[in-house]
Design a protein around this motif. Structure first.
Motif, PDB file in Angstrom:
ATOM      1  N   CYS A   1       0.846  -1.192   0.000  1.00 45.20           N
ATOM      2  CA  CYS A   1       0.000   0.000   0.000  1.00 45.20           C
ATOM      3  C   CYS A   1       0.883   1.244   0.000  1.00 45.20           C
ATOM      4  O   CYS A   1       2.102   1.159  -0.125  1.00 45.20           O
ATOM      5  CB  CYS A   1      -0.913   0.002   1.233  1.00 45.20           C
ATOM      6  SG  CYS A   1      -0.023   0.080   2.809  1.00 45.20           S
ATOM      7  N   SER A   2       0.254   2.401   0.142  1.00 42.01           N
ATOM      8  CA  SER A   2       0.989   3.633   0.383  1.00 42.01           C
ATOM      9  C   SER A   2       0.633   4.128   1.771  1.00 42.01           C
ATOM     10  O   SER A   2      -0.436   3.808   2.309  1.00 42.01           O
ATOM     11  CB  SER A   2       0.663   4.698  -0.667  1.00 42.01           C
ATOM     12  OG  SER A   2      -0.655   5.172  -0.500  1.00 42.01           O
ATOM     13  N   VAL A   3       1.539   4.892   2.364  1.00 45.15           N
ATOM     14  CA  VAL A   3       1.275   5.499   3.667  1.00 45.15           C
ATOM     15  C   VAL A   3       1.634   6.982   3.584  1.00 45.15           C
ATOM     16  O   VAL A   3       2.354   7.404   2.686  1.00 45.15           O
ATOM     17  CB  VAL A   3       2.063   4.816   4.807  1.00 45.15           C
ATOM     18  CG1 VAL A   3       1.549   3.419   5.058  1.00 45.15           C
ATOM     19  CG2 VAL A   3       3.553   4.790   4.505  1.00 45.15           C
ATOM     20  N   VAL A   4       1.137   7.739   4.545  1.00 42.16           N
ATOM     21  CA  VAL A   4       1.361   9.187   4.566  1.00 42.16           C
ATOM     22  C   VAL A   4       2.002   9.581   5.892  1.00 42.16           C
ATOM     23  O   VAL A   4       1.486   9.242   6.966  1.00 42.16           O
ATOM     24  CB  VAL A   4       0.039   9.955   4.368  1.00 42.16           C
ATOM     25  CG1 VAL A   4       0.247  11.451   4.591  1.00 42.16           C
ATOM     26  CG2 VAL A   4      -0.525   9.697   2.976  1.00 42.16           C
ATOM     27  N   ARG A   5       3.125  10.281   5.807  1.00 43.33           N
ATOM     28  CA  ARG A   5       3.784  10.852   6.979  1.00 43.33           C
ATOM     29  C   ARG A   5       4.214  12.264   6.610  1.00 43.33           C
ATOM     30  O   ARG A   5       4.924  12.443   5.629  1.00 43.33           O
ATOM     31  CB  ARG A   5       4.979   9.999   7.420  1.00 43.33           C
ATOM     32  CG  ARG A   5       4.561   8.596   7.852  1.00 43.33           C
ATOM     33  CD  ARG A   5       5.720   7.736   8.280  1.00 43.33           C
ATOM     34  NE  ARG A   5       5.274   6.378   8.540  1.00 43.33           N
ATOM     35  CZ  ARG A   5       6.093   5.363   8.854  1.00 43.33           C
ATOM     36  NH1 ARG A   5       7.405   5.579   8.943  1.00 43.33           N
ATOM     37  NH2 ARG A   5       5.605   4.152   9.063  1.00 43.33           N
TER      38      ARG A   5
END
Length: 476
Positions: A140-144
């Motif tokens: 998946c992708s993640v956001v930080r």
């Protein structure tokens, strides 16, 4: 034969940061967008990622793991259940507060990582020890919300995989933690041709919420380290607050033991910074989108026929091949595929066909060799294997040359300000001394190796009795 420098690329020895950006742009790996801190993965970079993904995915599935997909939103109440975890990720969390025109009753975090979601899921599907273990992974992708960004190394949204497993016993979970670390090590060294250090993170540097974290650390060309993959043992630190329980073999209710492990698209950054040169990318054959380019010179009927036949034969053997019969000049073609890091180039022109030869050019060292056309299929696998090995050996030699044993802080300062790399030094185990080391160019502990060397009896900072030998370094 030496490769002639590409004038569109800043020398990596002159300005490494500019060199990196030049490679990213000139090789068409990433495109900057109007979304600050986020990039477009251009087709060539995504093809590299797909090869990484396919290889790792097979390694995971061969060890019994299954893929699933979790929501990208995490309710704030769920994130708050494990205090240490939320404290670690809150500064980087991005929040959704509106749905359409209406304010939400509860904020939703855009997933920075998915431990809480997996715990919530596992708590509702596990009843008995017979349901265990659960070995799951998601791509998946993640956001930080990073303050300072750089393509592939630190972006606000990035691609990764995160494995999350639960087990009946602590022993099983700890064995899983180490097993996944070794899978990453195998992938980095055998596929990416990148040597890595493996070991345990200090308490300060471990993953927020973990009992302990195991890590892979790689050294880039400029002597800066990159945390390349991590594997975490959670014990019951998540399963207790999230109430992930099962009925054990004695018919008693117990909390599961848990792990988490992951690697991200920063692996593309590692490939660039470990193997790239002043002419562009240098990609290991096992992971390159195209392993071979057949480049024709002054096309005529015989050249095109020979090139096409060779392409067909190589593809039937399973190689990833591109045939370039465009009317671009030979020099332009060669520079283009050197920029893209294609491991092996086969050059075919009228004179070659007349002589029954082709010329093989290696990207890793620039060496060229005339080969009989009928011998190409035998020569290619040997050459690709040699390229893969040479790339690893070259990176290993560089890492060894930039790994220093130190017993004095002044020596550490001199090294880190002139020719940085990994520092091996003894440590007392105290946070105060770890923070003192950080005063030297922001240097951090990278890992405590599984097999520690005895350099001296004393901590390099305070002089008290040492507890561990630690690898230190500045990081991306």
């Amino acid at each position: 034969m030496a490769i002639v420098k590409n004038e569109k690329i800043t020398s990596r020895d002159e300005d490494f940061a500019k060199w990196y950006t030049d490679i990213v742009k000139q090789a068409h790996l990433a495109h900057y967008t109007s979304v600050k801190g986020c990039v477009v993965f251009e087709p060539y970079a995504f093809a590299i990622w797909e090869n990484m993904q396919a290889t790792l995915d097979k390694m995971f599935k061969d060890t019994g793991h299954e893929n699933l997909y979790m929501p990208m939103f995490i309710p704030e109440s769920l994130l708050l259940k494990e205090a240490e975890h939320v404290e670690g990720f809150a500064p980087e969390a991005a929040w959704v507060t509106y749905g359409g025109k209406n304010m939400l009753e509860e904020r939703l975090a855009v997933r920075p990582t998915s431990e809480t979601l997996f715990c919530d899921y596992y708590s509702s599907i596990v009843n008995s020890y017979r349901d265990l273990p659960k070995l799951c992974n998601q791509w998946c992708s993640v956001v930080r919300w990073e303050k300072s960004t750089r393509p592939f190394l630190r972006t606000r949204e990035f691609l990764w995989q995160e494995g999350h497993t639960i087990h009946e016993t602590a022993e099983e979970a700890e064995a899983e933690t180490l097993r996944m670390l070794n899978i990453y090590k195998k992938f980095f060294e055998e596929y990416l041709a990148i040597p890595v250090l493996v070991g345990k993170k200090t308490e300060k540097e471990k993953f927020a919420g973990a009992e302990y974290t195991l890590s892979l650390e790689a050294l880039m060309y400029d002597g800066v380290s990159l945390q390349s993959a991590t594997s975490h043992y959670f014990g019951q630190k998540f399963s207790i607050p999230f109430n992930v329980k099962f009925v054990d073999r004695n018919n008693k209710l117990q909390n599961v033991y848990q792990t988490s492990w992951g690697a991200s698209s920063r692996m593309i950054g590692a490939l660039i910074m470990v193997h790239g040169d002043d002419n562009g990318l240098v990609l290991p054959p096992k992971i390159a989108p195209k392993q071979i380019v057949i480049a024709t010179i002054r096309n005529d009927e015989n050249v095109l026929k020979t090139a096409s036949e060779l392409e067909s034969k190589l593809k039937k053997c399973g190689y990833r091949v591109i045939l370039d019969t465009s009317d671009k000049s030979a020099g332009f073609k060669f520079a283009e595929y050197e920029m893209k890091g294609v491991p092996l180039r086969i050059e075919i022109g009228p004179r070659d066909v007349a002589n029954g030869n082709v010329q093989l050019a290696r990207r890793d060292n620039g060496e060229k060799e005339n080969v009989k056309i009928e011998d190409v299929l035998n020569k290619v696998p040997v050459t690709l294997e040699s390229i893969q090995k040479n790339m690893y050996d070259k990176a290993l030699k560089h890492t060894q040359e930039r790994t220093y044993t130190c017993t004095d802080l002044e020596e550490v300062k001199k090294i880190m300000n002139t020719k940085p790399g990994f520092i091996k030094a003894m440590w007392c185990g105290e946070l105060e001394c770890e923070l003192k080391m950080k005063e030297i160019r922001g240097m951090k502990s990278r890992c405590i190796p599984f097999e520690e060397e005895h350099i001296s009896d004393h901590c390099i900072v305070c002089g008290k009795k040492a507890k561990h030998m630690v690898y230190w370094g500045i990081q991306y």
